[in-house]
Design an enzyme around this catalytic site. Structure first.
Site, mmCIF file in Angstrom:
data_model
loop_
_atom_site.group_PDB
_atom_site.id
_atom_site.type_symbol
_atom_site.label_atom_id
_atom_site.label_comp_id
_atom_site.label_asym_id
_atom_site.label_seq_id
_atom_site.Cartn_x
_atom_site.Cartn_y
_atom_site.Cartn_z
ATOM 1 N N SER A 33 0.816 -1.214 0.000
ATOM 2 C CA SER A 33 0.000 0.000 0.000
ATOM 3 C C SER A 33 0.847 1.260 0.000
ATOM 4 O O SER A 33 0.439 2.301 -0.536
ATOM 5 C CB SER A 33 -0.973 0.007 1.187
ATOM 6 O OG SER A 33 -0.284 -0.065 2.408
ATOM 7 N N ASP A 34 2.044 1.209 0.564
ATOM 8 C CA ASP A 34 2.928 2.374 0.536
ATOM 9 C C ASP A 34 3.315 2.730 -0.892
ATOM 10 O O ASP A 34 3.187 3.873 -1.328
ATOM 11 C CB ASP A 34 4.202 2.102 1.353
ATOM 12 C CG ASP A 34 3.940 2.025 2.840
ATOM 13 O OD1 ASP A 34 3.078 2.772 3.325
ATOM 14 O OD2 ASP A 34 4.594 1.219 3.517
#
Length: 354
Positions: A123-124
């Site tokens: 997700s980063d």
């Protein structure tokens, strides 16, 4: 390498990987003088990116409304866990929590095991990629309007946009479990299989591919099966299909499996370890793994970092291997860009502002 700093010359691996080609300055935003310097930087800036928890920028008086008044052309990109709006906007988040919150963990891992996160912080990276796309779009719009804007990037939103490419909410109606492991609910066979010397991934995306695979496996007897030749039946009965493929794959080495399937243009590949990936010629030819270097030890190659993944026909797009020392560009930015005198920069430094 170590988990803690051993000498004053040590720099973290994350810093060495993520600051390639960047400039490094320091600025204490909590001091009034630091805030004034930031406003001067904003007047010269095209884009500002921040990933503070929601509410922090308002307390520091560096929120979009404040900075837009200083520079109406500013494109301000905010990356947070859950976005700038909604009942959970103030919650802190790391990748693990975002994968848990969006359902990614519930669909990842062995179907018979526990939910799992992906091996990398997905997700980063996805949020950063969406942020870049948003910034480019805002720059294009500014070319037409002359005005900047606020870009609200939620890690959860970005990850969810990838997850819901699949109709997971409909799986129950189809009699499918949400967690499919290495399978995909649109094709069968589509999985990883044990070979004589490791494991291989393969998938038959069409009836034609499945037909060719049956010939390769010597299972022409299934060509007349109304069940095995029905894509819907195969998806609902993955275990039976996998048993056929697994029995065949277990009888030969990976290299032979790949040769046979490549010749038939059936998608397949070995399951590489990270060590295998480092030695993969495909990545070497495309210059996709490059050692980072501590500027204190420029002749010593450090851990590997990814090269630039986009290749342009008429432009060179590479990561500058140069890593800045912390605060290295204070004088360059403050004196050359903001036109502060050496005495002013020295005073700011003595006061701990920069």
């Amino acid at each position: 390498m170590a988990f803690d700093r051993k000498t004053s010359e040590d720099l973290g691996i994350a810093y060495l990987k993520r600051t390639r080609g960047k400039k490094s300055i320091s600025l204490d935003l909590k001091q009034p003088e630091g805030h004034e310097v930031l406003l001067k930087l904003v007047r010269e800036a095209d884009v500002l990116v921040e990933n503070f928890k929601v509410g922090v920028t308002a307390r520091l008086k560096i929120d979009y409304e404040t900075l837009r008044a200083v520079n109406p052309r500013l494109i301000y990109c905010s990356i947070t866990g859950y976005g700038a709006t909604g009942p959970e906007r103030h919650r802190k988040a790391f990748d693990l929590m975002v994968q848990a919150a969006t359902g990614m963990m519930s669909i990842t891992g062995d179907p018979a095991g526990q939910p799992s996160k992906t091996g990398a912080s997905l997700s980063d990276g996805i949020a950063g990629t969406f942020a870049m796309a948003g910034i480019l779009g805002a720059l294009y719009q500014r070319h037409e309007t002359g005005l900047g804007q606020f870009i609200d990037v939620s890690m959860a939103d970005c990850l969810l946009s990838l997850i819901f490419d699949e109709p997971f909410e409909c799986y129950g109606d189809l009699g499918l479990a949400h967690r499919q492991g290495n399978r995909i609910a649109r094709f069968s066979p589509f999985n990883t299989y044990q070979a004589l010397d490791g494991a291989v991934a393969l998938g038959a995306g069409t009836t034609a591919d499945w037909t060719k695979l049956l010939h390769i496996m010597g299972r022409e007897d299934l060509l007349g099966s109304p069940e095995f030749m029905n894509p819907g039946w195969r998806i609902e009965n993955n275990e039976k299909v996998d048993a056929v493929v697994a029995k065949w794959a277990a009888s030969m080495p990976i290299e032979r499996i790949i040769v046979l399937l490549d010749e038939a243009d059936i998608t397949c590949g070995p399951i590489r370890t990270i060590d295998d990936v480092v030695a993969w010629d495909q990545l070497r030819v495309r210059d996709m793994l490059q050692p980072v270097r501590n500027p204190h030890l420029p002749a010593t190659a450090g851990p590997l970092a990814a090269g630039f993944p986009l290749k342009f026909s008429d432009a060179e797009a590479v990561h500058d291997p140069r890593v800045p020392m912390p605060r290295e560009h204070n004088a360059e930015i403050y004196e050359n860009l903001l036109k502060l005198s050496k005495e002013e920069v020295a005073s700011l430094s003595e006061g701990g502002v920069v």
